[in-house]
Design a protein around this motif. Sequence first.
Motif, PDB file in Angstrom:
ATOM      1  N   GLU A   1       0.809  -1.214   0.000  1.00 21.88           N
ATOM      2  CA  GLU A   1       0.000   0.000   0.000  1.00 21.88           C
ATOM      3  C   GLU A   1       0.845   1.268   0.000  1.00 21.88           C
TER       4      GLU A   1
ATOM      5  N   CYS B   1       3.856   1.617  -1.185  1.00 23.65           N
ATOM      6  CA  CYS B   1       4.756   1.703  -2.336  1.00 23.65           C
ATOM      7  C   CYS B   1       4.136   2.641  -3.374  1.00 23.65           C
ATOM      8  N   ARG B   2       4.278   3.933  -3.121  1.00 26.12           N
ATOM      9  CA  ARG B   2       3.711   4.952  -3.993  1.00 26.12           C
ATOM     10  C   ARG B   2       4.825   5.864  -4.494  1.00 26.12           C
ATOM     11  N   THR B   3       4.558   6.531  -5.592  1.00 20.25           N
ATOM     12  CA  THR B   3       5.590   7.311  -6.275  1.00 20.25           C
ATOM     13  C   THR B   3       6.330   8.283  -5.359  1.00 20.25           C
TER      14      THR B   3
ATOM     15  N   GLU C   1       1.529  -1.983  -9.600  1.00 17.93           N
ATOM     16  CA  GLU C   1       2.322  -1.026  -8.817  1.00 17.93           C
ATOM     17  C   GLU C   1       3.636  -0.642  -9.490  1.00 17.93           C
TER      18      GLU C   1
ATOM     19  N   ASP D   1       2.691   1.713 -12.422  1.00 20.54           N
ATOM     20  CA  ASP D   1       1.971   2.940 -12.087  1.00 20.54           C
ATOM     21  C   ASP D   1       2.633   3.782 -11.011  1.00 20.54           C
ATOM     22  N   GLN D   2       3.429   3.152 -10.113  1.00 18.42           N
ATOM     23  CA  GLN D   2       3.995   3.876  -8.984  1.00 18.42           C
ATOM     24  C   GLN D   2       5.523   3.917  -8.995  1.00 18.42           C
TER      25      GLN D   2
ATOM     26  N   GLN E   1      11.739  -2.696  -1.780  1.00 17.07           N
ATOM     27  CA  GLN E   1      10.413  -2.168  -1.494  1.00 17.07           C
ATOM     28  C   GLN E   1       9.924  -2.505  -0.086  1.00 17.07           C
TER      29      GLN E   1
END
Length: 323
Positions: free
Chosen positions: A164, A166-168, A210, A213-214, A253
């Motif tokens: 969750e 793991c965002r840009t 992910e 997209d991220q 990650q």
Amino acid sequence: MGDPAGIGPEVVCKALMTMSDADRAATLVIGDPVFMRRAAALVGAPFAFVETPGAVPAGDVPLLAIDAPNRDAILPGQLSVDAGEIGYLCVERAVHLALAGEIDVVCTASLNKTSLRQAGRGANGHAGILAALTGATKSYAVLASPQFSVIHVSTHVSLARAAEVCRTPLVLETIRAADLHMRTAGVARPRVVVAGLNPHCGEGGLYGREDDDQVGPAIAAARAEGIDVAGPVPGDVVFQQAIDGKYDIVVAQYHDQGHIPAKLIGGHDCVNVTAGLPILRTSVDHGTAFDIAWTGVADPSNMKAAIAMARRMKPLARNPAAA
């Protein structure tokens, strides 16, 4: 000195025994004088601890003495409120000295999270203490070994939570921290690589979006900032590429993605470094080892490696550009 009920004082003394007189003189030990002198006697150390301030004879070791509360209640290999408290107080003093510029790097022996919690000093170990004492809003766990280094986007969260977060923005911040850490460690042009979150980096969305997209956008943004970064590379191949010399540091990650290969390959040479703090800090990558505490058999290899890493970082500690 770490938790005095554990192996910290012993491995500190054993590491000091392998140093030159000049390196001993440049190593300020912060700890309880009774425990440190007891550890020196246990291992047959050929030096004395000399409390500062004051002149330290050649070959001896400067000691900033912090007396443990209720010292007699601290027993080998046992959880203790008093051991947790003195362990905290030693780290607190070291951080204050580092923030004031009086020392270059903090190198810590192990603490016990349960003893810290019992002492009311938080249960998150060194990470929580360092963040609170330095005011850092975000820090990063780096495991450094001669083969490669690894930094983590997430650490002590569940695997589901790691996916969750793991965002840009966070991946990009971690790439930046990886680049800065390697520069602080003396690498002029770090080569960073980002591990994919999903098997085969998602296989074009077949195993998750992910990575596309991220993670991918974070890598593109870091490249636009001038960072030499590659990826995402599947987690099952990226560490071998780093070992082969293709990259200097891997952005993992989640906790086990980075910790398992680092500890498996690095062994006793794997050092814990905290990136993102306003001070430089290295640490052993093992626990308090209560089962062998104060028996004289503790292996000091990891403490020696942590001190060696600290010395390699020292020349850049006063460099405003690196900081």
